[in-house]
Design an enzyme around this catalytic site. Structure first.
Site, PDB file in Angstrom:
ATOM      1  CB  THR A 280      23.659  67.413  10.962  1.00  0.00           C
ATOM      2  OG1 THR A 280      23.900  68.386   9.933  1.00  0.00           O
ATOM      3  CG2 THR A 280      22.634  67.963  11.941  1.00  0.00           C
ATOM      4  CD  GLU A 281      29.826  66.020   9.501  1.00  0.00           C
ATOM      5  OE1 GLU A 281      29.706  65.846   8.257  1.00  0.00           O
ATOM      6  OE2 GLU A 281      30.562  66.897   9.989  1.00  0.00           O
TER       7      GLU A 281
END
Length: 307
Positions: free
Chosen positions: A274-275
């Site tokens: 995830t970012e």
């Protein structure tokens, strides 16, 4: 040249750092928050419901840091294993607190369907200093490979090694911040004696899939859940996010194992990184944590439904 204009205060253009430059960089790192108060205390609050164990310890000149994991109790051999990792880059705050929030509020809900392992803060020294690297100026998230020079990476690989082949899903929680451009990519160029080429920080949440094992439906299921919490990053004018081609809305691909990234360590069928973008004017710190939690839950739900 861009690196001269960037004016990074350590090193000389075209020359990789030696010990003197690394020592100079280390001398600039200041403790800004407490791993003991923020992370260990939160983990201690989980001991009544989950198994908590120390899987390693990092002994640095600035202190000794226990590496702690949390897992569901009464593991069963007939259940798949799920891994949640946070804080590989210590400055990426919502990854740490998203992993802790998931463990606190939701992990028990999955305990009868999966064996769950959570390592909320892989890089505690970096967490305290809001830094990307460890004190040796090594990026743990490029160091998940045999004979790793990063103690942070080596410890996690030791932890998961006995479980390889049993992992169904691994989600690694990260952030992309404005400081990636203002500090960390500039430091990387200086450290390696390269020219700094400015990039663009995307405004919104995105995912990194494994180029060697793409799972597009899995990624889209995670994005659908996150989109209810925060906005998804659009592609730039080159159809890219951080220099990588957008293969689907909100998704890019990396060669995880080749790059030594954390999401490669389990060999799980379903993996993602995830970012979150915490510097967006459209997101609050709480939304960033909730986005990480939503991503974890959606990843587990999808993996279990498609096991």
């Amino acid at each position: 040249m861009d690196n001269i204009d960037a004016g990074y205060p350590i090193g000389e253009l075209g020359q990789a750092w030696g010990k003197a430059e690394r020592d100079a960089w280390l001398s600039r790192q200041v403790r800004q928050r407490s791993y003991e108060e923020d992370v260990i205390a939160a983990i201690d609050g989980l001991r009544a419901r989950f198994d908590v164990s120390e899987y390693g310890r990092l002994d640095y000149a600035q202190g000794s840091f226990p590496l702690v994991s949390v897992r569901t109790r009464n593991w069963r051999d007939d259940l798949p294993v799920m891994l949640v990792t946070g804080g590989v880059h210590g400055y990426e705050t919502s990854g740490v607190h998203g992993a802790l929030r998931f463990a606190e509020q939701h992990m028990a809900d999955y305990a009868r369907r999966a064996n769950i392992l959570v390592t909320p803060c892989i890089s505690p020294w970096s967490y305290e200093r809001i830094q990307r690297w460890n004190p040796d100026a090594i990026d743990p998230n490029r160091s998940f490979y045999e004979s790793s020079p990063s103690g942070e990476s080596a410890a996690l690989m030791w932890l998961v090694a006995p479980l390889r082949g049993r992992f169904l899903m691994h989600i690694d929680l990260h952030e992309t911040t404005d400081s990636d451009e203002s500090e960390f990519r500039r430091a990387l160029a200086a450290r390696d004696g390269k020219v700094f080429v400015p990039g663009k920080v995307p405004d919104g949440f995105y995912l990194v899939d494994d180029a060697a094992n793409p799972q597009p439906a899995f990624q889209q299921a995670v994005l659908a859940a996150v989109s209810k919490v925060t906005h998804i990053a659009p592609a730039d004018a080159n159809s890219e996010i951080i220099g990588s081609l957008v293969v689907a809305p909100g998704v890019i691909e990396y060669a995880l194992k080749k790059l030594g990234l954390c999401a490669s360590v389990t060999g799980a069928r379903y993996t993602t990184t995830t970012e979150v973008y915490p510097d967006s004017p459209r997101a609050t710190p709480e939304q960033c944590i909730q986005a990480q939690v939503a991503a974890v839950r959606a990843a587990m739900d999808y993996a279990l439904a498609h096991a």
